[in-house]
Design a protein around this motif. Structure first.
Motif, PDB file in Angstrom:
ATOM      1  N   VAL A   1       0.853  -1.175   0.000  1.00 11.23           N
ATOM      2  CA  VAL A   1       0.000   0.000   0.000  1.00 11.23           C
ATOM      3  C   VAL A   1       0.890   1.225   0.000  1.00 11.23           C
ATOM      4  N   ASP A   2       0.758   2.046  -1.023  1.00 12.65           N
ATOM      5  CA  ASP A   2       1.616   3.217  -1.176  1.00 12.65           C
ATOM      6  C   ASP A   2       0.949   4.411  -0.503  1.00 12.65           C
ATOM      7  N   ASN A   3       1.226   4.579   0.782  1.00  5.32           N
ATOM      8  CA  ASN A   3       0.650   5.696   1.524  1.00  5.32           C
ATOM      9  C   ASN A   3       1.479   6.963   1.321  1.00  5.32           C
ATOM     10  N   LYS A   4       0.807   8.065   1.080  1.00  4.16           N
ATOM     11  CA  LYS A   4       1.476   9.344   0.899  1.00  4.16           C
ATOM     12  C   LYS A   4       1.074  10.282   2.043  1.00  4.16           C
ATOM     13  N   LYS A   5       2.059  10.740   2.801  1.00  3.61           N
ATOM     14  CA  LYS A   5       1.778  11.676   3.880  1.00  3.61           C
ATOM     15  C   LYS A   5       1.575  13.086   3.317  1.00  3.61           C
ATOM     16  N   ILE A   6       0.931  13.925   4.113  1.00  5.83           N
ATOM     17  CA  ILE A   6       0.755  15.321   3.721  1.00  5.83           C
ATOM     18  C   ILE A   6       2.126  15.986   3.734  1.00  5.83           C
ATOM     19  N   SER A   7       2.532  16.491   2.596  1.00  4.79           N
ATOM     20  CA  SER A   7       3.878  17.047   2.452  1.00  4.79           C
ATOM     21  C   SER A   7       3.814  18.544   2.149  1.00  4.79           C
ATOM     22  N   LYS A   8       4.991  19.137   1.979  1.00  5.97           N
ATOM     23  CA  LYS A   8       5.047  20.555   1.651  1.00  5.97           C
ATOM     24  C   LYS A   8       4.435  20.819   0.273  1.00  5.97           C
ATOM     25  N   THR A   9       4.595  19.856  -0.646  1.00  2.73           N
ATOM     26  CA  THR A   9       3.982  19.981  -1.967  1.00  2.73           C
ATOM     27  C   THR A   9       2.464  20.019  -1.843  1.00  2.73           C
ATOM     28  N   THR A  10       1.929  19.164  -0.948  1.00  2.46           N
ATOM     29  CA  THR A  10       0.486  19.167  -0.697  1.00  2.46           C
ATOM     30  C   THR A  10       0.035  20.531  -0.190  1.00  2.46           C
ATOM     31  N   ILE A  11       0.817  21.101   0.730  1.00  2.72           N
ATOM     32  CA  ILE A  11       0.486  22.401   1.310  1.00  2.72           C
ATOM     33  C   ILE A  11       0.440  23.491   0.240  1.00  2.72           C
ATOM     34  N   LEU A  12       1.440  23.483  -0.668  1.00  2.00           N
ATOM     35  CA  LEU A  12       1.477  24.482  -1.736  1.00  2.00           C
ATOM     36  C   LEU A  12       0.259  24.352  -2.644  1.00  2.00           C
ATOM     37  N   GLY A  13      -0.150  23.111  -2.921  1.00  6.10           N
ATOM     38  CA  GLY A  13      -1.345  22.898  -3.726  1.00  6.10           C
ATOM     39  C   GLY A  13      -2.590  23.405  -3.024  1.00  6.10           C
ATOM     40  N   VAL A  14      -2.679  23.180  -1.698  1.00  5.97           N
ATOM     41  CA  VAL A  14      -3.829  23.651  -0.916  1.00  5.97           C
ATOM     42  C   VAL A  14      -3.877  25.176  -0.890  1.00  5.97           C
ATOM     43  N   LEU A  15      -2.739  25.816  -0.623  1.00  3.13           N
ATOM     44  CA  LEU A  15      -2.700  27.281  -0.564  1.00  3.13           C
ATOM     45  C   LEU A  15      -3.083  27.902  -1.907  1.00  3.13           C
ATOM     46  N   SER A  16      -2.581  27.307  -3.001  1.00  3.25           N
ATOM     47  CA  SER A  16      -2.933  27.823  -4.329  1.00  3.25           C
ATOM     48  C   SER A  16      -4.435  27.706  -4.568  1.00  3.25           C
ATOM     49  N   ARG A  17      -4.997  26.572  -4.132  1.00  2.00           N
ATOM     50  CA  ARG A  17      -6.444  26.359  -4.293  1.00  2.00           C
ATOM     51  C   ARG A  17      -7.232  27.379  -3.473  1.00  2.00           C
ATOM     52  N   LEU A  18      -6.749  27.690  -2.263  1.00  4.86           N
ATOM     53  CA  LEU A  18      -7.469  28.598  -1.381  1.00  4.86           C
ATOM     54  C   LEU A  18      -7.525  30.027  -1.919  1.00  4.86           C
ATOM     55  N   ILE A  19      -6.523  30.430  -2.700  1.00 10.31           N
ATOM     56  CA  ILE A  19      -6.554  31.792  -3.270  1.00 10.31           C
ATOM     57  C   ILE A  19      -7.146  31.797  -4.677  1.00 10.31           C
ATOM     58  N   GLY A  20      -7.699  30.644  -5.098  1.00 10.73           N
ATOM     59  CA  GLY A  20      -8.398  30.583  -6.375  1.00 10.73           C
ATOM     60  C   GLY A  20      -7.558  30.167  -7.562  1.00 10.73           C
ATOM     61  N   ASP A  21      -6.297  29.780  -7.339  1.00  9.68           N
ATOM     62  CA  ASP A  21      -5.420  29.332  -8.437  1.00  9.68           C
ATOM     63  C   ASP A  21      -5.623  27.830  -8.625  1.00  9.68           C
ATOM     64  N   GLN A  22      -6.297  27.429  -9.711  1.00  7.95           N
ATOM     65  CA  GLN A  22      -6.640  26.026  -9.917  1.00  7.95           C
ATOM     66  C   GLN A  22      -5.729  25.320 -10.914  1.00  7.95           C
ATOM     67  N   ARG A  23      -4.633  25.974 -11.270  1.00  7.94           N
ATOM     68  CA  ARG A  23      -3.687  25.347 -12.197  1.00  7.94           C
ATOM     69  C   ARG A  23      -2.955  24.197 -11.515  1.00  7.94           C
ATOM     70  N   LYS A  24      -2.396  23.298 -12.342  1.00  4.77           N
ATOM     71  CA  LYS A  24      -1.506  22.281 -11.805  1.00  4.77           C
ATOM     72  C   LYS A  24      -0.335  22.999 -11.137  1.00  4.77           C
ATOM     73  N   LEU A  25       0.138  22.428 -10.042  1.00  7.11           N
ATOM     74  CA  LEU A  25       1.171  23.113  -9.274  1.00  7.11           C
ATOM     75  C   LEU A  25       2.424  23.378 -10.107  1.00  7.11           C
ATOM     76  N   TYR A  26       2.816  22.372 -10.974  1.00  3.64           N
ATOM     77  CA  TYR A  26       4.023  22.591 -11.770  1.00  3.64           C
ATOM     78  C   TYR A  26       3.827  23.708 -12.805  1.00  3.64           C
ATOM     79  N   ASP A  27       2.554  23.889 -13.269  1.00  5.15           N
ATOM     80  CA  ASP A  27       2.270  24.990 -14.191  1.00  5.15           C
ATOM     81  C   ASP A  27       2.329  26.330 -13.462  1.00  5.15           C
ATOM     82  N   ALA A  28       1.722  26.359 -12.260  1.00  6.89           N
ATOM     83  CA  ALA A  28       1.704  27.596 -11.490  1.00  6.89           C
ATOM     84  C   ALA A  28       3.125  28.018 -11.119  1.00  6.89           C
ATOM     85  N   ARG A  29       3.932  27.061 -10.687  1.00  4.21           N
ATOM     86  CA  ARG A  29       5.302  27.367 -10.255  1.00  4.21           C
ATOM     87  C   ARG A  29       6.152  27.943 -11.392  1.00  4.21           C
ATOM     88  N   SER A  30       5.867  27.534 -12.611  1.00  4.45           N
ATOM     89  CA  SER A  30       6.670  27.989 -13.746  1.00  4.45           C
ATOM     90  C   SER A  30       6.192  29.321 -14.319  1.00  4.45           C
TER      91      SER A  30
END
Length: 397
Positions: free
Chosen positions: A41-70
């Motif tokens: 079972v490949d369990n994934k813990k909540i990571s810093k990448t997860t946090i960045l995705g959540v914060l982007s979502r909270l301010i209305g940025d729905q792009r893929k994280l790698y797209d937003a970062r670039s």
């Protein structure tokens, strides 16, 4: 600044290969993992990448994280380094595990080794006057196949056609001994003995460089030399037996004639693969030869039994697998379900701490409020929502 998030029943498993931090490419293909072949079972813990995705979502940025970062307007470009490791507090009764069935959404994804649905009783490929002649080819022995290919007549033996029995016979053929020509077999024997000779010489050179080899080392070299001489004599005997075997020479001659005839008949196909002739290749070619010969003798309308001139599931040199053989006939539209997968879920609280000045924190809080995201996914599925935002500066320790 501290953002508190409550989450409930979030999935903690990773189902895709590759990384979600990078764009999809040949090197980063997001394909489903073969969960049915592994109990891991490949369990994934909540990571810093997860946090960045959540914060982007909270301010209305729905792009893929790698797209937003670039992009040039990525809000968290200068803040990423100031985000501390997330604090996750699970409730006492979680995480828990439950079994689920993972379903591929595509319409045609049965497993390669099975078929779904039911074959109709009027399916011409199996249940017709001609099908007993066609599939009788698979029940020939390999020597019979060789003679059949070299002949110009159709095989008139009939069999009772049962799809499941055909599958068993195909599986049996795939286990037949691979054929080879005499010269290739002799060359293989010579290559093997040459490798052993080189290996022995390396050992001799190694011990020769030692000023005073031990008695054990000297004895091991002498033993190795004796063993090599025995293997050399055995290889010479094997080659002599092959060359003197008249029955083998005759079969070798017939195989060469088969290869030549198939090359002339199907010039775009290969039946001789680096010194190997696979039996299933010969059986597949024989099926197509049988179709041609049945057509020449007007054994019903063979073209109506084929799929654009092809025998379902077979090319002129191979069997393409059960999925291509029977599934299109047996439905072709049913989805497959894998084995039960132990899905891990969790509920709890997530605290995101960002070491930024209070004015910047107030700005971020205002952006979150303007976006108005009431609830969202944290990772996969489940439910998450912000319960508190504190703009106080992080206390320095």
């Amino acid at each position: 600044m501290k953002i508190t998030i409550e989450f409930d029943s979030i999935w903690q498993n990773s189902f895709l290969k590759g990384s979600d931090d990078k764009p999809i490419s040949k090197e980063n293909q997001r394909q489903f993992k073969a969960t049915s072949k592994s109990n891991d079972v490949d369990n994934k813990k909540i990571s810093k990448t997860t946090i960045l995705g959540v914060l982007s979502r909270l301010i209305g940025d729905q792009r893929k994280l790698y797209d937003a970062r670039s992009s040039a307007d990525y809000y968290f470009k200068d803040i990423e380094a100031l985000i501390l490791e997330p604090v996750v507090t699970y409730k006492r009764w979680t995480p828990w595990t439950e079994n689920v069935y993972l379903v591929n959404k595509s319409e045609y994804r049965p497993a390669q080794s099975i078929y779904l649905g039911t074959i109709k009783d009027n399916e011409k490929l199996f249940f017709s006057e001609s099908s007993p002649y066609l599939w009788s080819i698979l029940y020939m022995e390999i020597d019979e196949i060789i003679e059949f290919i070299l002949s110009d007549s159709m095989n008139r033996k009939e069999i009772k056609v049962v799809p499941d029995d055909l599958l068993k016979r195909i599986e049996s053929i795939q286990k037949f001994e691979i054929l080879s020509l005499i010269e290739d077999e002799i060359q293989m024997i010579k290559r093997n003995i040459k490798k052993k000779e080189i290996s022995l010489q390396k050992r001799v050179d190694k011990y020769s460089s030692i000023a005073k080899p031990t008695k054990a080392q000297i004895k091991s070299i002498e033993t190795a030399k004796i063993k090599f001489e025995e293997e050399l004599e055995q290889s010479k005997l094997d080659i002599r037996n092959i060359l003197e075997n008249l029955k083998r020479q005759e079969k070798d001659k017939r195989i060469k004639e088969v290869l030549e005839k198939l090359l002339n008949t199907y010039p775009d196909q290969t039946y001789y693969d680096r010194g190997k002739i696979y039996p299933m290749s010969l059986y597949s070619a024989a099926l197509y030869l049988q179709v041609e010969r049945m057509r020449q003798e007007n054994i019903l309308d063979m073209d109506s039994y084929l799929n654009r001139g092809k025998i379902q599931g077979f090319s002129k040199r191979n069997f393409n697998g059960i999925r291509d053989f029977l599934n299109k006939i047996a439905g072709n539209h049913k989805k497959t379900v894998g084995t039960p997968y132990p899905l891990t879920k969790a509920s709890g609280t997530l605290e995101i701490t960002i070491d930024i000045p209070r004015e910047k924190a107030k700005e971020l809080k205002k952006l979150i409020g303007n976006a108005g995201v009431s609830s969202f996914y944290l990772g996969k599925k489940g439910l998450a929502y912000v319960t508190n935002i504190s703009t106080r500066e992080v206390k320095k320790i």
